[in-house]
Design an enzyme around this catalytic site. Structure first.
Site, PDB file in Angstrom:
ATOM      1  N   ASP A  81     -10.990   3.204   4.737  1.00 17.17           N
ATOM      2  CA  ASP A  81     -11.280   1.773   4.657  1.00 17.17           C
ATOM      3  C   ASP A  81     -12.782   1.512   4.620  1.00 17.17           C
ATOM      4  O   ASP A  81     -13.218   0.419   4.282  1.00 17.17           O
ATOM      5  CB  ASP A  81     -10.657   1.042   5.853  1.00 17.17           C
ATOM      6  CG  ASP A  81      -9.467   0.179   5.449  1.00 17.17           C
ATOM      7  OD1 ASP A  81      -9.311  -0.088   4.242  1.00 17.17           O
ATOM      8  OD2 ASP A  81      -8.705  -0.232   6.339  1.00 17.17           O
ATOM      9  N   GLN A 127      -4.413  -1.505   9.921  1.00 16.66           N
ATOM     10  CA  GLN A 127      -4.244  -2.806   9.272  1.00 16.66           C
ATOM     11  C   GLN A 127      -4.803  -3.912  10.159  1.00 16.66           C
ATOM     12  O   GLN A 127      -4.421  -4.049  11.322  1.00 16.66           O
ATOM     13  CB  GLN A 127      -2.756  -3.061   8.980  1.00 16.66           C
ATOM     14  CG  GLN A 127      -2.496  -4.353   8.231  1.00 16.66           C
ATOM     15  CD  GLN A 127      -3.126  -4.373   6.842  1.00 16.66           C
ATOM     16  OE1 GLN A 127      -3.046  -3.399   6.107  1.00 16.66           O
ATOM     17  NE2 GLN A 127      -3.740  -5.488   6.492  1.00 16.66           N
ATOM     18  N   LYS A 130       0.826  -1.209   0.000  1.00 11.63           N
ATOM     19  CA  LYS A 130       0.000   0.000   0.000  1.00 11.63           C
ATOM     20  C   LYS A 130       0.858   1.256   0.000  1.00 11.63           C
ATOM     21  O   LYS A 130       0.551   2.235  -0.698  1.00 11.63           O
ATOM     22  CB  LYS A 130      -0.942  -0.018   1.213  1.00 11.63           C
ATOM     23  CG  LYS A 130      -2.021  -1.081   1.120  1.00 11.63           C
ATOM     24  CD  LYS A 130      -2.745  -1.298   2.434  1.00 11.63           C
ATOM     25  CE  LYS A 130      -3.740  -2.438   2.321  1.00 11.63           C
ATOM     26  NZ  LYS A 130      -4.389  -2.781   3.609  1.00 11.63           N
TER      27      LYS A 130
END
Length: 367
Positions: free
Chosen positions: A191, A168, A124
């Site tokens: 997200d 994460q 990412k």
């Protein structure tokens, strides 16, 4: 009428509704007997999602049976589509920098030393660099406290140069994942996991600020591949908060008729075999065999399962990534299919970059 009521009570206590007995066993302990509503708190119904893996990871092309519908599926090149999207993002970031002197910023919080999480974060960050998005990573040891993570989130929430925050997952078990995700500012929840974003995704007439990246990537793949969604029967295999649940909600918003297959579903093979669109997100290698699919089905494989193949010298790292779908068998039936790797994965990263760009545009009033 009284006899009918007595009969119904006996049925509830016996065999009529198995979930009624399960609900009692899960929820009645510790709950006041004076309650008016029998339905328990929903969290007391949550059960672990434990799939029974197939007996073998081996897949073979299906034999050519007496079926004229058998075919070779069209493979969706997710990597190529993602690169096209990233190219557009790169141009927009450069236009933003030239126009207002600012670029989007993404902050990532990584807890622990899981190799897969470290790899995902590294990919990412690399993707951010390639399109000109500023990125920063804060890493914590496995044994860090919840307050340490929350303090880092608070700092990022207040930092005007950060437009997106990503935690994460998964987190170590001693951390409250819900509490931590709730602490992410709604305006920076790229997200798409904030309860308000998920709630707005679920409700007609509402628009979430951000759609979760993997489900958003799946729909983008379908649209760009010319797959009609409206009115189609879709099955989502898996019901995680990250992929399965939001994917099913997003498919409904696109007017598909959606069924969810999970670890406790009876006859998952039969249910899936009736689907026009199958999105597999269980995390079990080769769970979905050819017998689960009807000829002409569209198959998106979200699963990325590292399978130990240390005895195979051709595998440099001692493992091979497999999807949830037995690819060799599915190819003989599906009209469209995604590979693993190179299918949904690159789209997930592209959607993260897209959400971060959108967040920056909102924050800076840039159009």
């Amino acid at each position: 009428m009284m006899m009918a009521r007595r009969t119904m009570r006996r049925m509830v206590g016996a065999t009529a509704w198995p979930w009624a007995r399960a609900t009692r066993s899960l929820s009645l302990s510790g709950i006041n007997d004076n309650r008016i509503i029998m339905s328990p708190p929903l969290v007391t119904l949550d059960l672990p999602e434990i799939w029974t893996p197939p007996d073998s990871h081996d897949c073979n092309p299906l034999p050519q049976r007496n079926c004229s519908n058998l075919q070779t599926g069209t493979v969706i090149d997710g990597k190529s589509i993602a690169e096209e999207i990233r190219s557009g993002i790169d141009k927009e970031v450069r236009r933003m920098k030239e126009s207002i002197g600012k670029v989007p910023g993404l902050a990532v919080i990584l807890v622990g030393e899981r190799r897969d999480s470290q790899t995902y974060v590294r990919n990412k960050i690399k993707a951010c660099e390639e399109v000109g998005i500023k990125s920063i990573v804060t890493e914590f040891a496995d044994g860090c406290t919840e307050d340490e993570v929350l303090n880092a989130l608070s700092n990022y929430n207040q930092d005007s140069s950060i437009n997106g925050i990503l935690v994460q997952l998964p987190l170590p078990q001693h951390l409250d994942e819900g509490k931590i995700l709730d602490a992410v500012s709604l305006e920076k929840d790229v997200d798409g996991f904030h309860p308000l974003n998920i709630g707005n995704l679920a409700m007609r007439g509402r628009e979430p600020l951000f759609i979760p990246c993997t489900p958003k990537g799946c729909i983008e793949l379908l649209i760009r591949s010319g797959v009609e969604i409206m009115g189609k029967n879709a099955v989502v295999i898996g019901r995680s908060n990250i992929v399965g649940l939001p994917t099913s909600l997003l498919l409904q918003r696109h007017h598909a008729t959606v069924s969810i297959v999970h670890a406790l579903t009876k006859n998952p093979e039969q249910i899936t075999s009736e689907a026009d669109i199958v999105i597999a997100a269980a995390g079990v290698a080769n769970l979905v065999r050819g017998s689960w699919l009807k000829p002409g089905a569209v198959v998106l494989d979200v699963g990325t399962c590292p399978v130990d193949v240390s005895v195979d010298p051709s595998c440099e790292y001692g493992y091979r990534l497999m999807g949830d779908v037995c690819y060799e068998e599915a190819m003989s039936l599906a009209s469209v299919i995604t590979p693993v790797p190179g299918g949904v994965g690159p789209m997930t990263v592209a959607m993260l970059l897209s959400n971060t760009l959108d967040s920056a545009k909102q924050a800076y009033g840039f159009t």
